[in-house]
Design an enzyme around this catalytic site. Structure first.
Site, PDB file in Angstrom:
ATOM      1  CG  HIS A 139      37.669  42.920  46.574  1.00  0.00           C
ATOM      2  ND1 HIS A 139      36.820  41.901  46.212  1.00  0.00           N
ATOM      3  CD2 HIS A 139      38.311  43.277  45.439  1.00  0.00           C
ATOM      4  CE1 HIS A 139      36.938  41.651  44.924  1.00  0.00           C
ATOM      5  NE2 HIS A 139      37.841  42.468  44.419  1.00  0.00           N
ATOM      6  N   GLY A 177      45.703  44.091  45.099  1.00  0.00           N
ATOM      7  CA  GLY A 177      46.052  42.779  45.634  1.00  0.00           C
ATOM      8  C   GLY A 177      47.227  42.149  44.889  1.00  0.00           C
ATOM      9  CD  GLN A 237      45.001  44.394  38.162  1.00  0.00           C
ATOM     10  OE1 GLN A 237      44.259  44.161  37.220  1.00  0.00           O
ATOM     11  NE2 GLN A 237      44.562  44.361  39.410  1.00  0.00           N
TER      12      GLN A 237
END
Ligand code: PAF
Length: 291
Positions: free
Chosen positions: A42, A152, A158
């Site tokens: 992150h 990411g 996704q």
């Protein structure tokens, strides 16, 4: 400890005010949506945000709509205090951390559902998952209206689902991917790695080993996709993986399964070590001409 420039907001109005003010001042804003339990993966996205924009806004929201009843919504790692300290250390400017009631008031009735890229792989293994992701991310993008949103590449499918939703809904935000960050032995960083016991943590490195070998052999055509995938599955079984949801070679843009790499492809896997589901993926680009 660095002095904090981090502002924490919990309402859509406060988020919009701050991002709107920056943009009216001519500053660009990167949004980095997360579910918290922040790790180096992150934080690398926050740094990427600083590189491409003047301001970085993180969001932390454990989104109930992307967990099936049998999944780990209740036990998903949470710790806002630690997350905030990490965001401060990274110089993140704004954190949007709404309650469930802000994102989904009692009369909430809309679902964003993307077809095509969301159909196979995790979409098939986790029905409803991408509806939950597309719904919450569409909301976050529209709530903040940043210039750029960063996700990411570890969650490659996704990323494509979100890009499709933003494009189809004309959300004026550039959806950008960030490279996967790995441990020294190659395990992709994930908040769920915290669930692995010591033995499973050792076994987990077999994922990137299996993917890397198969990807290299497919790219150079030392082996067929079918043969390399079978060998990779065998490696995971030998390493102690208890179940493999999928290990597939897909077109890198459409995620349609392919058995050759005439176009850029991606090798994607989801596999279980005991109670923990791990996912990973790697680019496969042919290094020789097609026969
Ligand atoms: O990848 C995640 O952490 C989540 O799926 C996301 C994109 C923040 C949406 O809840």
């Amino acid at each position: 400890m660095e002095t904090t420039g981090l502002e924490i907001v919990r309402t859509v109005a406060a988020l919009r005010d701050q991002v709107g003010e920056w943009r009216r001042d001519g500053q660009t804003v990167a949004l980095v949506p997360t579910m918290g339990a922040l790790h180096e993966g992150h934080l690398s996205l926050m740094r990427q945000g600083h590189e491409i924009c003047d301001r970085v806004c993180a969001t932390i929201f454990v989104n109930p709509k992307q967990f099936a009843p049998s999944e780990d919504f209740e036990t998903y790692p949470r710790g806002e205090g630690e997350d905030v300290a990490k965001l401060i250390a990274e110089g993140v400017d704004l954190l949007f951390a709404p309650d469930v009631s802000v994102m989904y008031p009692d009369n909430f009735a809309t679902t964003v559902s993307v077809t095509g890229v969301s159909d196979g792989l995790c979409g098939a293994a986790r029905p409803g998952f991408f509806d939950g992701v597309a719904t919450v991310v569409s909301k976050l993008l529209l709530q903040a209206l940043p210039d750029v949103a960063i996700f990411g590449e570890k969650d490659y499918q996704q990323l494509l689902v979100i890009r499709q939703a933003a494009q189809d809904l004309n959300i004026p935000v550039d959806v950008v991917g960030g490279p996967t960050v790995r441990e020294a032995d190659g395990l992709a960083l994930s908040s769920r790695n915290a669930y692995l016991n010591e033995a499973e943590r050792q076994q987990a490195a077999a994922i990137i080993d299996a993917l890397g070998t198969a990807a290299a052999n497919i790219a150079t055509r030392r082996g067929t996709a079918k043969g390399e995938i079978a060998a990779a599955v065998q490696k995971l079984n030998d390493a102690g993986f208890t179940n493999i949801d999928y290990l597939e070679l897909c077109d890198a843009e459409t995620l349609v399964p392919v058995d050759d790499v005439t176009r850029p492809a991606r090798l994607l896997v989801a596999a279980w070590l005991g109670e923990t589901r791990l996912i990973d993926n790697i680019a496969v680009v042919a290094t020789t001409q097609t026969k």
